[in-house]
Motif scaffolding. Structure first.
Motif, PDB file in Angstrom:
ATOM      1  N   ASP A 122       0.851  -1.184   0.000  1.00  0.00           N
ATOM      2  CA  ASP A 122       0.000   0.000   0.000  1.00  0.00           C
ATOM      3  C   ASP A 122       0.894   1.243   0.000  1.00  0.00           C
ATOM      4  O   ASP A 122       1.850   1.331   0.774  1.00  0.00           O
ATOM      5  CB  ASP A 122      -0.882  -0.008   1.245  1.00  0.00           C
ATOM      6  N   TYR A 125       1.378   2.943   3.278  1.00  0.00           N
ATOM      7  CA  TYR A 125       2.312   2.233   4.150  1.00  0.00           C
ATOM      8  C   TYR A 125       3.751   2.583   3.779  1.00  0.00           C
ATOM      9  O   TYR A 125       4.592   2.833   4.649  1.00  0.00           O
ATOM     10  CB  TYR A 125       2.119   0.716   4.064  1.00  0.00           C
ATOM     11  N   SER A 128       4.665   5.948   5.084  1.00  0.00           N
ATOM     12  CA  SER A 128       4.862   5.905   6.532  1.00  0.00           C
ATOM     13  C   SER A 128       6.199   5.255   6.887  1.00  0.00           C
ATOM     14  O   SER A 128       6.951   5.761   7.726  1.00  0.00           O
ATOM     15  CB  SER A 128       3.715   5.135   7.186  1.00  0.00           C
ATOM     16  N   TRP A 165       5.397  -6.920   4.498  1.00  0.00           N
ATOM     17  CA  TRP A 165       4.163  -7.173   3.758  1.00  0.00           C
ATOM     18  C   TRP A 165       4.441  -7.736   2.375  1.00  0.00           C
ATOM     19  O   TRP A 165       3.622  -8.471   1.815  1.00  0.00           O
ATOM     20  CB  TRP A 165       3.349  -5.886   3.623  1.00  0.00           C
ATOM     21  N   LYS A 195       3.689  -4.874  12.672  1.00  0.00           N
ATOM     22  CA  LYS A 195       3.245  -3.639  12.034  1.00  0.00           C
ATOM     23  C   LYS A 195       3.743  -3.535  10.595  1.00  0.00           C
ATOM     24  O   LYS A 195       3.114  -2.873   9.764  1.00  0.00           O
ATOM     25  CB  LYS A 195       3.711  -2.425  12.838  1.00  0.00           C
ATOM     26  N   LYS A 196       4.871  -4.146  10.306  1.00  0.00           N
ATOM     27  CA  LYS A 196       5.388  -4.086   8.938  1.00  0.00           C
ATOM     28  C   LYS A 196       5.113  -5.384   8.176  1.00  0.00           C
ATOM     29  O   LYS A 196       5.624  -5.585   7.075  1.00  0.00           O
ATOM     30  CB  LYS A 196       6.884  -3.770   8.926  1.00  0.00           C
TER      31      LYS A 196
END
Length: 237
Positions: A122, A125, A128, A165, A195-196
């Motif tokens: 994404d 993402y 970030s 991811w 989180k990743k």
């Protein structure tokens, strides 16, 4: 009674501090070498491997293009960029990010006109994770892409969610060289962060698949020194 409790707490705190000092003495030199130590390996005239200073980097030079696998970050990323630019006259620059961690992608914004390839994530993402959109990939890979660079065929192989991811491994067919990103470390265990997208079971499945590749002479891990296919086996234990 209060004195006994305070004394016990003081002993516990002292033990924790001592354990912290011991662990720091053991692990800090390893961490310093993995992330800040620098070394250069040149297996042949077209291939250079830069260890440390962020994630390990592979630079491959053909007649028409320069392929850079992971761009490091900070001052080391700048130094890498200077080297690439000095060899890129009249050549296209292709950047491949094995995954979206900043220590592997931090140098991306320096390559203004480069084609940047990464596994599909994404975009929000990516922004970030990389503290902004500068250096964002222009190609989001979902299927294997073969690059013909001179006499060498380089396969960019998306393996999906594993360490992050979306991870990519890179295989040089003529050189039997596999670049794994952080799916493989040498000398330290890889780090998992939900989180990743880190997923231990999926990482293990990918490693087992990579271990079946018939011809691997050299493995370039995400961090640590290069080795043979035994590095893949070690990560499965």
């Amino acid at each position: 009674m209060t004195r006994k409790i305070l004394k016990t707490l003081a002993i516990i705190i002292l033990i924790v501090i001592l354990l912290g000092i011991i662990l720091a003495a053991i692990y800090f030199p390893t961490m310093k070498k993995l992330y800040f130590g620098e070394a250069e390996i040149k297996p042949d005239s077209a291939l250079t491997i830069y260890l440390g200073g962020g994630g390990n980097t592979v630079v491959f030079e053909s007649d028409s293009a320069i392929l850079v696998i992971d761009t490091k970050y900070g001052k080391t990323g700048e130094k890498l960029h200077s080297f690439v630019e000095s060899h890129a006259t009249g050549k296209n620059i292709i950047i491949v990010n094995t995954h979206s961690d900043l220590d592997h992608t931090g140098g991306n914004p320096l390559y203004i006109n480069a084609r940047i390839i990464s596994g599909k994530v994404d975009e929000e993402y990516w922004i970030s994770a990389n503290k902004g959109s500068a250096g964002m990939p222009s190609v989001w890979l979902t299927d294997t892409l073969d690059l013909k660079l001179g006499e060498e065929t380089v396969s960019l192989i998306p393996v999906g969610q594993a360490h992050t991811w979306s991870d990519i491994v890179v295989y040089f067919h003529n050189r039997n060289l596999l670049v794994t990103g952080d799916l493989v470390f040498n000398g330290f265990n890889t780090f998992f962060d939900e989180k990743k997208g880190s997923n231990g079971w999926k990482s293990l499945a990918v490693l087992k698949t990579l271990d079946k590749l018939p011809e691997i002479r050299m493995v370039v891990p995400g961090h640590g020194e290069t080795g043979g296919r035994e590095l893949i086996a070690q990560m499965q234990t």
